[in-house]
Design a protein around this motif. Structure first.
Motif, PDB file in Angstrom:
ATOM      1  N   ARG A 114       1.398  -0.868 -12.436  1.00  8.57           N
ATOM      2  CA  ARG A 114       1.028   0.554 -13.256  1.00  8.57           C
ATOM      3  C   ARG A 114       2.176   1.357 -13.360  1.00  8.57           C
ATOM      4  O   ARG A 114       2.578   2.140 -13.934  1.00  8.57           O
ATOM      5  N   GLU A 156      -9.297  -5.395  -5.043  1.00  6.68           N
ATOM      6  CA  GLU A 156      -9.107  -3.989  -4.431  1.00  6.68           C
ATOM      7  C   GLU A 156      -7.972  -3.290  -5.259  1.00  6.68           C
ATOM      8  O   GLU A 156      -8.430  -2.136  -5.577  1.00  6.68           O
ATOM      9  N   TYR A 157      -7.068  -3.901  -5.711  1.00  6.60           N
ATOM     10  CA  TYR A 157      -6.030  -3.238  -6.475  1.00  6.60           C
ATOM     11  C   TYR A 157      -6.773  -2.905  -8.195  1.00  6.60           C
ATOM     12  O   TYR A 157      -6.097  -1.803  -8.698  1.00  6.60           O
ATOM     13  N   ARG A 209      -9.006  -0.295  -8.608  1.00  7.37           N
ATOM     14  CA  ARG A 209      -8.568   0.938  -8.219  1.00  7.37           C
ATOM     15  C   ARG A 209      -7.435   1.299  -9.272  1.00  7.37           C
ATOM     16  O   ARG A 209      -6.981   2.658  -9.216  1.00  7.37           O
ATOM     17  N   THR A 213       2.300   1.790  -3.428  1.00  5.46           N
ATOM     18  CA  THR A 213       1.355   2.133  -4.324  1.00  5.46           C
ATOM     19  C   THR A 213       0.992   3.499  -4.178  1.00  5.46           C
ATOM     20  O   THR A 213       0.962   4.291  -5.237  1.00  5.46           O
ATOM     21  N   ALA A 214       1.285   4.065  -3.043  1.00  3.48           N
ATOM     22  CA  ALA A 214       0.641   5.371  -2.668  1.00  3.48           C
ATOM     23  C   ALA A 214       1.764   6.346  -3.151  1.00  3.48           C
ATOM     24  O   ALA A 214       1.672   7.404  -3.812  1.00  3.48           O
ATOM     25  N   ARG A 248       3.674   5.723  -5.810  1.00  2.06           N
ATOM     26  CA  ARG A 248       3.917   5.249  -7.336  1.00  2.06           C
ATOM     27  C   ARG A 248       5.177   4.698  -7.313  1.00  2.06           C
ATOM     28  O   ARG A 248       5.723   4.978  -8.269  1.00  2.06           O
ATOM     29  N   ALA A 294      -4.331  -0.081 -10.083  1.00  2.00           N
ATOM     30  CA  ALA A 294      -2.882  -0.148  -9.681  1.00  2.00           C
ATOM     31  C   ALA A 294      -2.276  -1.284 -10.737  1.00  2.00           C
ATOM     32  O   ALA A 294      -0.993  -1.027 -10.757  1.00  2.00           O
ATOM     33  N   ALA A 299       0.847  -1.133  -0.095  1.00  2.00           N
ATOM     34  CA  ALA A 299       0.114   0.081   0.096  1.00  2.00           C
ATOM     35  C   ALA A 299       0.850   1.194   0.106  1.00  2.00           C
ATOM     36  O   ALA A 299       0.593   2.185  -0.706  1.00  2.00           O
TER      37      ALA A 299
END
Lengths: 427, 296, 305
Positions: free
Chosen positions: A313, A100-101, A104, A82-83, A85, A106, A79
């Protein structure tokens, strides 16, 4: 500025000691680099790093850095990255978090690479479906598993249980529990109390002909499904045929604290790729049984990917990443090293290559897998956002029933209400 | 202007590392978390402004928020005094010049070294289980005990006991406080005074300062308890949310349910609660804590 | 005639008094000794209770894997050292690497903490300056905020600086007095030192720096020792920051490495993890034993000069 330059800022002492730990391959010979992040344990990590070595030898222009940590911390780090990037190019994914990913944004879809850099044409299509969301493939199945009722073969034998462990029903199951408890004078209970296992409950719901969530992500399990499920276990609890409530209310316990590992029950519910880990801590020989069926009901169990590999991503060098992913599921040397550690491979070729070298427990898991093929149903639909929270709510509300503080029927109503509001809030 | 510099320069030079650290590393993230508390942020996509929605939900519709507060407040009320009393008691015992004081000091501090490790969590679950050692010992006294750690009514007490077991840190500070007062210096610094009064000022008053320090820090720490509760309940606050400490709830909201915005709001509410407690402590300290020769 | 009688009486009285005094002294000594024995008994009893969990941990590290959870007996059925020998090399890098990493990070952090926090504490405790209360309150606030919500903004910040996957996010903040606990600790200690010393020094013409260096610091050995011990233990055991900022397994610190042993879903290695946990305590205990004397040593009067 490569990573190495940054590291060398940290003092000669550290560098000198660490230098011996650097791999022998001169990293600056590679001009492309990818990161692979997975959750693991000592065994899996060893195999994965070996695979990374194999890949780098075969592809000297690509540097692969392997990043790993245990399951508990994996998602926190994921997480955070991901936040920022800063996700790794290739990440290991789990069924529970995948949606969830994906929902959203990701993860990147893999469809455009299929047939070009990702050769999965001859793979079992069913297990691959698990990685599809809204028709696109977001995650590659790197090992399948299915639910399994792990049982203690010695206790079963001594209690004279001769039920058909692939085709048995919940009635057979209840009878077996009572027999075992009686034969051992209560020293070993029939089974773990699965009131709080939403994974088993999901099978129960499917056996009643419904899915837990529908295609729009609404909760379609009924109050009656929940009530009947919790009541079934309440009845067994009353007869003393399942594990003490004390031990049941400890949520998400490690394998080593389960009934079958500790030895105070004869059955526990797990996933088939955990059989090796369970046998390592169980004193007796374990066997694999299917989740009991509902007499006259639909199939509840399903084969699902135990874990996936996904393209994040933040991936920069997609070609290198896809080359790695492809080697992961196709290259003979790689798949031989990985074995069945993450689950049953999707590729029939790989399975055939592995067959001669399996250990006894591994062979049992493969045999089990073959045996259940005809009695499983299709994969459930992808779970909506908030599914993780619903799982927590199931365990929390169920605890009251287990401890005798609430009736199954009332708790069931409360749970369904809460589940619906959770899913609404999460959208 | 020049006088301003002349007067404040030395102080600011000493404060410089902290100032740089605060403005460069701490202030940004703190303000960011405040901003996030007014957003919906799932960490995957950009934060979405929602104004006071998080706070409104927290106070009007979130039942688990109140549960978390309840659990945390109860824990603070029990664990902090228990811990301080044990720490002070043992420190005073050890301060009287026993020969083997060093050994005892190490022994009593050892549990704190283990911190909140997974090993301790496993052990604690076993100790307080229905068939665990604690009940076995109680059985020899004829007391029948049930499972402590899986009963929602008693599970919190096992964590209080864990806190008491790890009293080494405040104990060490008490010891340092008791020993660190340079008594011969006070003799030299004081002009005259009666012996009894001097004993009181020399020993008890400085002790109050250490008690104050420990009280404030242990309280702040207790409100922020995370690791032990998280590991013992396997991250779920089980059973039945009886171990749902505030920070555990916050962590799950952030990292398990992808609601970092809401978690930030939770964090700021906690910060305000802690700040109020701390401010009260500081204000009342004027009445009961004396620093030797303080002149402000 | 009279004098000899009173002399004798006096002698008898003195003798009586001496005997009574001696008897009293014996009784007081015995009471003291009993008191001391009682104290020892109590302390030993408490010690056993305190240490039981540690014995369990130690014993478990010698047990075979399936015995750790099954039985409650302290004594293993068979002593196995392979948890230690295999555990050392069970992970992709040997624990030697992890220990060295931890030593680097911890060593630098402790130094950074002691230096920067004592600077800040001196300013707060001894120097008057505008904004003192304001900054003090800010500093206390950094103690109160739960780390988990500043974690991500901080991560993003360090990411932009390019410091992720290095030790910089772990060490640099310590040199910038990021841990308010130690500032507060030292402030409390400094405030207890008599101001007359400062004033005397100032009259002599000492600058605040000289006062700090020559007077306050030497007298604060208990505080410094305490801060050093806590700092070392907490940095050594910290795993959240290393988890977030370190990607390369070669750079992992010991607590982070310990978390590679457990996998909820698959095969865990508790015995090895316990063994390595026990070993990870060893440097901490040694450091503690060495430094605790610093706290207890009385203040040398040489500080006054």
């Amino acid at each position: 500025m490569t990573k190495l330059t940054r590291r060398s800022m940290l003092g000669a002492m550290g560098a000198a000691a660490a230098a011996s730990a650097f791999s022998a391959i001169p990293a600056w010979a590679a001009d492309r680099s990818i990161r692979h992040f997975w959750w693991g344990n000592p065994e899996r990590d060893k195999r994965t790093f070996a695979v990374i070595d194999v890949f780098q030898k075969a592809n000297p222009a690509i540097e692969v850095s392997g990043e790993t940590i245990g399951w508990g911390d994996y998602w926190t780090k994921m997480a955070t990255q991901t936040a920022g990037r800063n996700m790794a190019d290739l990440v290991q994914m789990d069924y529970r978090f995948l949606f969830e990913y994906v929902r959203r944004g990701a993860l990147l879809p893999l469809d455009e690479h299929i047939g070009k850099s990702l050769m999965i044409a001859d793979f079992d299509q069913g297990p691959l479906e698990g990685g599809k969301v809204d028709g696109k493939l977001y995650a590659l199945n790197i090992g399948s598993n299915s639910q399994v009722m792990v049982h203690n073969t010695r206790v079963f034998q001594e209690a004279g249980i001769d039920a058909d462990l692939i085709n048995w029903t919940w009635d057979d199951f209840a009878k077996a529990c009572e027999t075992i408890t009686a034969k051992t004078n209560g020293a070993v209970k029939g089974s773990d109390d699965l009131s709080l296992m939403i994974e088993t409950f999901e099978s129960w719901v499917r056996q009643n002909g419904r899915e837990f969530y529908d295609a729009d992500g609404k909760v379609t399990a009924t109050v009656d499904d929940v009530a009947s499920y919790w009541q079934f276990w309440a009845d067994l609890r009353e007869k003393g045929a399942v594990r003490d409530a004390d031990k049941t209310v400890i949520l998400d316990p490690p394998i080593a604290e389960s009934g079958i590992a500790v030895g105070d029950t004869a059955m526990s519910h797990y996933w088939s790729n955990q059989l090796v880990g369970i046998q390592a801590v169980a004193k007796d020989k374990i066997g694999a049984a299917m989740v009991p069926h509902k007499a006259g009901g639909k199939p509840g169990q399903f084969i699902k990917p135990s874990m996936f590999m996904s393209l994040s991503r933040d991936a920069k060098d997609t070609d290198a990443a896809m080359a790695y992913m492809n080697a992961w599921v196709n290259d003979p040397e790689t798949t031989a090293i990985l074995g069945l550690e993450r689950g049953i491979p999707c590729s029939p070729k790989v399975r055939a290559a592995l067959a001669p070298n399996l250990t006894e427990v591994e062979k049992m898991s493969v045999d089990y897998f073959e045996a259940i093929q005809s009695r499983v149903g299709p994969l459930p639909l992808p779970a909506p956002k908030g599914a993780g929270e619903v799982r927590d709510a199931f365990m929390r509300v169920g605890t009251d029933v287990v401890l005798g503080n609430a009736q199954a029927a009332d708790a069931a109503t409360a749970f369904i209400e809460e589940a619906q509001s959770i899913v609404e809030r999460a959208q | 202007m020049r006088r301003f510099f002349a007067r404040n320069a030395p102080a600011y030079v000493f404060l410089l590392p902290w100032l740089i650290g605060f403005f460069l590393l701490a202030l940004g993230p703190i303000l960011a978390s405040l901003y996030l508390s007014f957003t919906r942020y799932d960490m995957v996509n950009v934060p979405e402004w929602v104004g006071l929605d998080n706070y409104v939900y927290m106070f009007t519709r979130d039942r688990r928020f109140w549960k978390a507060l309840d659990v945390t407040f109860t824990y603070v009320a029990l664990a902090v005094p228990a811990r301080l009393i044990m720490a002070l008691g043992v420190a005073m015992l050890l301060d009287k010049g026993l020969r083997t004081i060093g050994l005892y000091r190490a022994i009593f501090y050892l549990p704190s070294l283990l911190g909140a490790s997974i090993a301790i969590a496993i052990l604690w679950r076993q100790l307080f289980a229905a068939d665990g050692v604690v009940n076995q010992i109680m059985a020899t006294f004829g007391i029948q005990g049930a499972s402590w750690i899986t009963n929602p009514n008693t599970s919190l007490y096992t964590l209080v006991i864990l806190a008491m077991w790890q009293f080494g840190s405040p104990m060490l500070i008490f010891l340092a406080g008791l020993r660190g007062i340079p008594r011969d210096l006070y003799e030299a610094a004081e002009i005259d005074g009666t012996p009894r009064w001097r004993q009181f000022t020399r020993i008890t008053l400085p002790l109050l300062a250490v008690i104050f320090f420990n009280l404030v820090l242990q309280t702040i720490d207790a409100f922020k308890t995370f690791s032990s509760a998280f590991i013992i309940s396997n991250g779920t606050g089980a059973p039945a949310d009886s171990l749902l400490f505030y920070t555990v709830y916050l962590f799950n909201e952030a990292f398990k349910f992808f609601r970092m915005g809401y978690a930030s709001a939770l964090a700021w509410v906690l910060l305000i609660i802690i700040a109020v407690f701390t401010a009260v402590a500081f204000f009342t300290s004027k009445y009961w804590v004396h620093y030797e020769n303080e002149r402000d | 005639m009279k004098t000899s009688a009173t002399d004798l009486d006096l002698a008898i009285q003195v003798d009586e008094a001496a005997r009574v005094a001696h008897a009293l002294k014996l009784r007081r000594d015995r009471r003291e000794r009993n008191g001391r024995i009682l104290k020892h008994v109590f302390l030993i009893g408490v010690s056993c209770v305190m240490l039981y969990p540690l014995f369990w941990l130690l014993a478990s590290s010698f047990k075979p894997e399936n015995e750790i959870f099954g039985s409650l007996t302290l004594w293993p059925s068979e002593f196995r050292f392979d948890n230690y020998t295999e555990g050392w090399n069970a992970l992709p890098k040997s624990f030697t690497v992890f220990y060295v990493n931890s030593a680097i990070v911890t060593g630098l952090s402790v130094i950074g903490n002691l230096v920067s926090c004592s600077f800040a504490a001196y300013a707060f405790a001894r120097l008057q300056f505008t904004g003192r209360s304001f900054f003090f309150a800010l500093m206390m606030m950094t103690l109160m905020i739960p780390y988990h919500v500043v974690l991500i903004p901080q991560y993003v910040q360090f990411l932009r600086l390019g410091w992720v996957d290095t030790y910089l996010p772990l060490v640099v903040p310590r040199f910038l007095a990021s841990d308010a606990f130690f500032i507060f600790l030292m402030v409390q200690f400094f405030r207890q030192l008599p101001r007359e010393l400062d004033e005397a020094a100032m009259i002599d013409g000492c600058s605040p720096f000289k006062i700090y260096w020559a007077i306050i610091l030497p007298l604060s050995l208990p505080a410094m020792g305490t801060a050093a011990i806590f700092s070392l233990i907490w940095v050594w055991e910290d795993f959240l920051a290393p988890l977030i900022y370190l990607n390369d397994i070669k750079s992992y610190t010991v607590p982070l490495a310990l978390r590679l042993f457990l996998d909820q879903e698959g095969k865990s290695a508790y015995g090895q993890m316990f063994a390595m946990s026990v070993l990870s305590l060893v440097p901490v205990v040694i450091f503690f034993v060495l430094f605790q004397k610093m706290i207890v040593r009385g203040i040398a009067t040489s500080g006054m000069k």
